[in-house]
Design a protein around this motif. Structure first.
Motif, PDB file in Angstrom:
ATOM      1  N   LEU A 148       0.820  -1.204   0.000  1.00 13.17           N
ATOM      2  CA  LEU A 148       0.000   0.000   0.000  1.00 13.17           C
ATOM      3  C   LEU A 148       0.856   1.258   0.000  1.00 13.17           C
ATOM      4  O   LEU A 148       0.522   2.248  -0.656  1.00 13.17           O
ATOM      5  N   LYS A 149       1.969   1.210   0.706  1.00 15.17           N
ATOM      6  CA  LYS A 149       2.864   2.373   0.750  1.00 15.17           C
ATOM      7  C   LYS A 149       3.445   2.648  -0.644  1.00 15.17           C
ATOM      8  O   LYS A 149       3.507   3.799  -1.082  1.00 15.17           O
ATOM      9  N   ILE A 150       3.844   1.590  -1.338  1.00 11.75           N
ATOM     10  CA  ILE A 150       4.377   1.745  -2.697  1.00 11.75           C
ATOM     11  C   ILE A 150       3.306   2.330  -3.613  1.00 11.75           C
ATOM     12  O   ILE A 150       3.552   3.274  -4.369  1.00 11.75           O
ATOM     13  N   PHE A 151       2.092   1.772  -3.537  1.00  8.62           N
ATOM     14  CA  PHE A 151       0.994   2.249  -4.368  1.00  8.62           C
ATOM     15  C   PHE A 151       0.693   3.724  -4.078  1.00  8.62           C
ATOM     16  O   PHE A 151       0.535   4.526  -5.002  1.00  8.62           O
ATOM     17  N   THR A 152       0.647   4.080  -2.804  1.00 13.69           N
ATOM     18  CA  THR A 152       0.351   5.460  -2.420  1.00 13.69           C
ATOM     19  C   THR A 152       1.427   6.408  -2.938  1.00 13.69           C
ATOM     20  O   THR A 152       1.119   7.487  -3.468  1.00 13.69           O
ATOM     21  N   THR A 153       2.676   6.015  -2.826  1.00 16.39           N
ATOM     22  CA  THR A 153       3.790   6.835  -3.314  1.00 16.39           C
ATOM     23  C   THR A 153       3.707   7.000  -4.833  1.00 16.39           C
ATOM     24  O   THR A 153       3.861   8.110  -5.357  1.00 16.39           O
ATOM     25  N   GLN A 154       3.464   5.888  -5.525  1.00 16.58           N
ATOM     26  CA  GLN A 154       3.362   5.933  -6.988  1.00 16.58           C
ATOM     27  C   GLN A 154       2.178   6.797  -7.436  1.00 16.58           C
ATOM     28  O   GLN A 154       2.295   7.598  -8.365  1.00 16.58           O
ATOM     29  N   LEU A 155       1.051   6.641  -6.772  1.00 17.68           N
ATOM     30  CA  LEU A 155      -0.145   7.405  -7.129  1.00 17.68           C
ATOM     31  C   LEU A 155       0.055   8.893  -6.867  1.00 17.68           C
ATOM     32  O   LEU A 155      -0.315   9.734  -7.690  1.00 17.68           O
ATOM     33  N   SER A 156       0.670   9.204  -5.751  1.00 15.02           N
ATOM     34  CA  SER A 156       0.970  10.600  -5.439  1.00 15.02           C
ATOM     35  C   SER A 156       1.881  11.208  -6.509  1.00 15.02           C
ATOM     36  O   SER A 156       1.663  12.338  -6.967  1.00 15.02           O
ATOM     37  N   GLY A 157       2.885  10.453  -6.916  1.00 17.55           N
ATOM     38  CA  GLY A 157       3.773  10.914  -7.982  1.00 17.55           C
ATOM     39  C   GLY A 157       3.031  11.107  -9.292  1.00 17.55           C
ATOM     40  O   GLY A 157       3.305  12.055 -10.042  1.00 17.55           O
ATOM     41  N   GLN A 158       2.108  10.215  -9.558  1.00 14.32           N
ATOM     42  CA  GLN A 158       1.291  10.312 -10.773  1.00 14.32           C
ATOM     43  C   GLN A 158       0.485  11.613 -10.770  1.00 14.32           C
ATOM     44  O   GLN A 158       0.448  12.334 -11.761  1.00 14.32           O
ATOM     45  N   PHE A 159      -0.166  11.898  -9.667  1.00 14.49           N
ATOM     46  CA  PHE A 159      -0.949  13.136  -9.552  1.00 14.49           C
ATOM     47  C   PHE A 159      -0.054  14.363  -9.703  1.00 14.49           C
ATOM     48  O   PHE A 159      -0.421  15.339 -10.355  1.00 14.49           O
ATOM     49  N   GLN A 160       1.124  14.329  -9.117  1.00 11.76           N
ATOM     50  CA  GLN A 160       2.051  15.465  -9.218  1.00 11.76           C
ATOM     51  C   GLN A 160       2.513  15.676 -10.659  1.00 11.76           C
ATOM     52  O   GLN A 160       2.640  16.821 -11.108  1.00 11.76           O
ATOM     53  N   ARG A 161       2.756  14.585 -11.397  1.00  8.66           N
ATOM     54  CA  ARG A 161       3.148  14.713 -12.804  1.00  8.66           C
ATOM     55  C   ARG A 161       2.019  15.356 -13.617  1.00  8.66           C
ATOM     56  O   ARG A 161       2.268  16.223 -14.457  1.00  8.66           O
ATOM     57  N   ILE A 162       0.808  14.917 -13.373  1.00  6.21           N
ATOM     58  CA  ILE A 162      -0.326  15.512 -14.083  1.00  6.21           C
ATOM     59  C   ILE A 162      -0.421  16.997 -13.751  1.00  6.21           C
ATOM     60  O   ILE A 162      -0.541  17.841 -14.647  1.00  6.21           O
ATOM     61  N   GLN A 163      -0.355  17.319 -12.476  1.00  7.76           N
ATOM     62  CA  GLN A 163      -0.481  18.721 -12.050  1.00  7.76           C
ATOM     63  C   GLN A 163       0.610  19.594 -12.660  1.00  7.76           C
ATOM     64  O   GLN A 163       0.323  20.675 -13.181  1.00  7.76           O
TER      65      GLN A 163
END
Length: 178
Positions: A2-17
């Motif tokens: 879950l920590k890996i997924f959360t980190t990856q998802l957060s990075g994904q949102f930051q790239r989009i932003q």
């Protein structure tokens, strides 16, 4: 995991932003034009991204002037040039999404499309504004070298909310001026 997924998802949102900020602003402006006039914002999601339509229409905070592009029976709404269409799909190479955007453009209907660019960006060529969701492959590496965890609806909803907030901000400023 879950920590890996959360980190990856957060990075994904930051790239989009950070990388899609201008496209989101342009898309929001185009959609706001429809809302400020007599237009309707028709929304369609392909595959699992059809869930975004329910969020836009049936949530506690619906998208301004939003309606589904397709009725339950499968027939498309009567879309007019004053209306706008917002399309969500996994990949920019989705032929069905490209054909829909091209047909709408042929009828003079402005289109905002959201998808990951996975090679040739046919959807961007068919839409007025294209926003790259950046989700090209699953996020979590497995021990055997494969990957899993492809949260297309989560990244789609992130872009949806970015557009919605932009539209609401523009409409708020518009109402203050009149």
């Amino acid at each position: 995991m879950l920590k890996i997924f959360t980190t990856q998802l957060s990075g994904q949102f930051q790239r989009i932003q950070s990388q899609e900020e201008f496209s989101i602003e342009d898309g929001g402006r185009l959609l706001a034009q429809g809302c400020a006039g007599d237009g309707t914002i028709y929304i369609h999601g392909f595959g699992e991204l059809s869930g975004i339509v329910a969020e836009a229409v049936d949530s506690l905070e619906p998208f301004p002037n939003a309606k589904p592009l397709f009725e339950e029976k499968g027939s498309m709404a009567s879309v007019l040039p004053a209306d706008r269409v917002l399309i969500f799909t996994r990949f920019a190479s989705d032929e069905e999404a490209v054909q829909l955007a091209e047909a709408l453009q042929k009828d003079g209907i402005p289109v905002v499309a959201v998808s990951a660019v996975d090679g040739e960006n046919k959807l961007a060529a068919a839409a007025d504004i294209h926003i790259d969701s950046k989700l090209k492959k699953p996020m979590i590496p497995a021990e055997d070298g494969s990957r899993y965890g492809f949260p297309a609806i989560m990244t789609g909803l992130y872009v949806y909310y970015a557009l919605r907030f932009t539209v609401e901000e523009i409409l708020s400023e518009y109402r203050e001026e009149i």
